[in-house]
Scaffold this active site. Structure first.
Site, PDB file in Angstrom:
ATOM      1  N   SER A  46      42.573  29.715  37.682  1.00  0.00           N
ATOM      2  CA  SER A  46      42.523  29.294  39.085  1.00  0.00           C
ATOM      3  C   SER A  46      41.123  29.533  39.636  1.00  0.00           C
ATOM      4  O   SER A  46      40.524  28.657  40.267  1.00  0.00           O
ATOM      5  CB  SER A  46      43.505  30.103  39.924  1.00  0.00           C
ATOM      6  OG  SER A  46      44.734  30.248  39.267  1.00  0.00           O
ATOM      7  N   TYR A 135      50.865  32.493  32.075  1.00  0.00           N
ATOM      8  CA  TYR A 135      50.202  32.745  33.363  1.00  0.00           C
ATOM      9  C   TYR A 135      51.236  32.586  34.476  1.00  0.00           C
ATOM     10  O   TYR A 135      51.574  31.482  34.878  1.00  0.00           O
ATOM     11  CB  TYR A 135      49.038  31.761  33.519  1.00  0.00           C
ATOM     12  CG  TYR A 135      48.181  31.931  34.777  1.00  0.00           C
ATOM     13  CD1 TYR A 135      48.383  32.974  35.679  1.00  0.00           C
ATOM     14  CD2 TYR A 135      47.156  31.044  35.043  1.00  0.00           C
ATOM     15  CE1 TYR A 135      47.596  33.110  36.812  1.00  0.00           C
ATOM     16  CE2 TYR A 135      46.361  31.172  36.181  1.00  0.00           C
ATOM     17  CZ  TYR A 135      46.587  32.204  37.059  1.00  0.00           C
ATOM     18  OH  TYR A 135      45.806  32.337  38.182  1.00  0.00           O
ATOM     19  N   LYS A 163      50.083  37.192  32.160  1.00  0.00           N
ATOM     20  CA  LYS A 163      49.199  37.521  33.279  1.00  0.00           C
ATOM     21  C   LYS A 163      50.076  37.463  34.514  1.00  0.00           C
ATOM     22  O   LYS A 163      50.525  36.394  34.925  1.00  0.00           O
ATOM     23  CB  LYS A 163      48.079  36.473  33.338  1.00  0.00           C
ATOM     24  CG  LYS A 163      47.219  36.459  34.581  1.00  0.00           C
ATOM     25  CD  LYS A 163      46.000  35.597  34.287  1.00  0.00           C
ATOM     26  CE  LYS A 163      45.237  34.946  35.403  1.00  0.00           C
ATOM     27  NZ  LYS A 163      45.211  35.509  36.701  1.00  0.00           N
ATOM     28  N   THR A 165      50.367  37.463  38.024  1.00  0.00           N
ATOM     29  CA  THR A 165      49.733  37.314  39.341  1.00  0.00           C
ATOM     30  C   THR A 165      50.828  37.265  40.407  1.00  0.00           C
ATOM     31  O   THR A 165      51.104  36.228  41.013  1.00  0.00           O
ATOM     32  CB  THR A 165      48.793  36.089  39.360  1.00  0.00           C
ATOM     33  OG1 THR A 165      47.866  36.247  38.275  1.00  0.00           O
ATOM     34  CG2 THR A 165      48.001  36.020  40.655  1.00  0.00           C
ATOM     35  N   GLY A 187      47.414  40.793  37.461  1.00  0.00           N
ATOM     36  CA  GLY A 187      46.708  39.589  37.905  1.00  0.00           C
ATOM     37  C   GLY A 187      46.336  39.613  39.370  1.00  0.00           C
ATOM     38  O   GLY A 187      45.890  38.608  39.910  1.00  0.00           O
ATOM     39  N   ASP A 189      43.988  41.957  41.707  1.00  0.00           N
ATOM     40  CA  ASP A 189      43.025  43.064  41.687  1.00  0.00           C
ATOM     41  C   ASP A 189      43.344  44.136  42.733  1.00  0.00           C
ATOM     42  O   ASP A 189      43.081  45.318  42.528  1.00  0.00           O
ATOM     43  CB  ASP A 189      41.610  42.508  41.938  1.00  0.00           C
ATOM     44  CG  ASP A 189      41.379  41.198  41.187  1.00  0.00           C
ATOM     45  OD1 ASP A 189      42.333  40.709  40.550  1.00  0.00           O
ATOM     46  OD2 ASP A 189      40.275  40.665  41.259  1.00  0.00           O
ATOM     47  N   GLU A 190      43.925  43.702  43.868  1.00  0.00           N
ATOM     48  CA  GLU A 190      44.197  44.644  44.956  1.00  0.00           C
ATOM     49  C   GLU A 190      45.326  45.622  44.617  1.00  0.00           C
ATOM     50  O   GLU A 190      45.519  46.608  45.326  1.00  0.00           O
ATOM     51  CB  GLU A 190      44.488  43.892  46.276  1.00  0.00           C
ATOM     52  CG  GLU A 190      45.535  42.792  46.231  1.00  0.00           C
ATOM     53  CD  GLU A 190      44.982  41.446  45.746  1.00  0.00           C
ATOM     54  OE1 GLU A 190      44.187  41.429  44.790  1.00  0.00           O
ATOM     55  OE2 GLU A 190      45.391  40.412  46.305  1.00  0.00           O
TER      56      GLU A 190
END
Ligand code: MN9
Length: 294
Positions: A46, A135, A163, A165, A187, A189-190
């Site tokens: 993405s 994904y 992954k 997310t 997936g 980061d926060e």
């Protein structure tokens, strides 16, 4: 099957004004993050504006990344497209380029049933012979998987990992526990530190292109049991992520890279160019990130 560990930037696609690939910027970005200690790269996802790239350009990008990396780190390529046959073709080209694994967004736009989606993954994996990382990105693909459906996918021998997310750490914890031999990537980061706490040991993220060192440090602090330090670092990267999301995550990452001296151009339209006000916000956020680190 090789288990992936560590921090993998989901790299942006550096573009010149005529929208061709900027290979000089790509090399700079890869060398900078390799020097920071990343374990590999996720290409054409993405963050890489995959679905905005014309036919052939994603493959050109995958080839270029493999040529620059030269086996010094892993390369995972998102070869997911709209049809099984086109995805198989891109997977074969990625195999030829020398990637470590392939990945694919679920087929989307048309309402496929779950059997069709599962077979999409198995068919591509079988045809390419490469490990496949599913994904899971419901927010963008519009395809939501139940935990049972993901367990079925991960139970297949060709599926090497996922992954994740999503913010659903309950689901992620279940997958990590049920499939100790497979790679479950964070997936988002926060939530990197919370993901480490449920046993995740690898992450693919867009913001690693601009601050991989911080995430590598979070993992190191977590592994040595210094949770307060790890939490403070996660807090400081999250303040930066808040601003990136507000500006628009992918173009904001390109903007920060430009401010860091690597001009990767703008995101393709319909994304709009960054404004002066956006750059000011990004500059301010970068300052806070660096100060928080002293
Ligand atoms: O590849 C990225 N996912 C998406 C991973 O953008 C869909 C993440 O790194 C996010 O950009 C990031 C901000 O939400 O976590």
């Amino acid at each position: 099957m090789k288990k992936f560990e560590g921090v993998f930037p989901a790299i942006i696609t550096p573009l010149k004004e005529d929208e061709s690939l900027n290979l000089t910027a790509l090399e700079k970005l890869i060398e900078k993050t390799l020097a920071q200690g990343v374990s590999g790269f996720y290409v054409g996802g993405s963050t890489g504006e995959s679905f905005l790239l014309p036919d052939g350009q994603r493959t050109e990008l995958i080839r270029a990344v493999c040529d620059i990396v030269r086996g010094r780190a892993g390369v995972i390529a998102n070869i997911g497209t709209f049809s099984t046959s086109a995805s198989i073709r891109m997977a074969e080209q990625a195999a030829d380029a020398g990637v470590s694994a392939i990945s694919a967004v679920p087929p989307f736009y048309f309402p496929y049933n779950k059997t069709e989606i599962k077979e999409y993954y198995y068919d591509i994996q079988r045809a390419s012979g490469l490990p496949m990382i599913v994904y899971n990105v419901p927010k963008l693909s519009g395809v939501s998987f139940g935990t049972g459906e993901l367990e079925e996918l991960l139970g297949h021998e060709g599926i090497a990992g996922i992954k994740q997310t999503t913010y659903d750490l309950y689901q992620t914890e279940t997958l990590v526990r049920s499939f100790p031999g497979k790679s479950v990537f964070c997936g988002h980061d926060e939530i990197f530190l919370p993901a480490l706490s449920v046993g995740v040991n690898a992450a693919i993220g867009s913001t690693f292109s601009i601050m991989a060192d911080k995430f590598i440090e979070i993992r190191r602090q977590y592994q040595s049991g210094r949770l307060e330090r790890a939490r403070a670092l996660q807090g400081s990267v999250n303040q930066m992520i808040d601003v990136l999301l507000e500006v628009g995550i992918f173009k904001a990452i390109k903007g920060v890279l430009k401010l860091q001296g690597i001009d990767c151009g703008d995101c393709k339209r319909p994304f709009k160019e960054l404004t002066e006000a956006d750059y000011k916000k990004l500059e301010q956020a970068m300052k806070i990130l660096e100060e928080g680190n002293r």
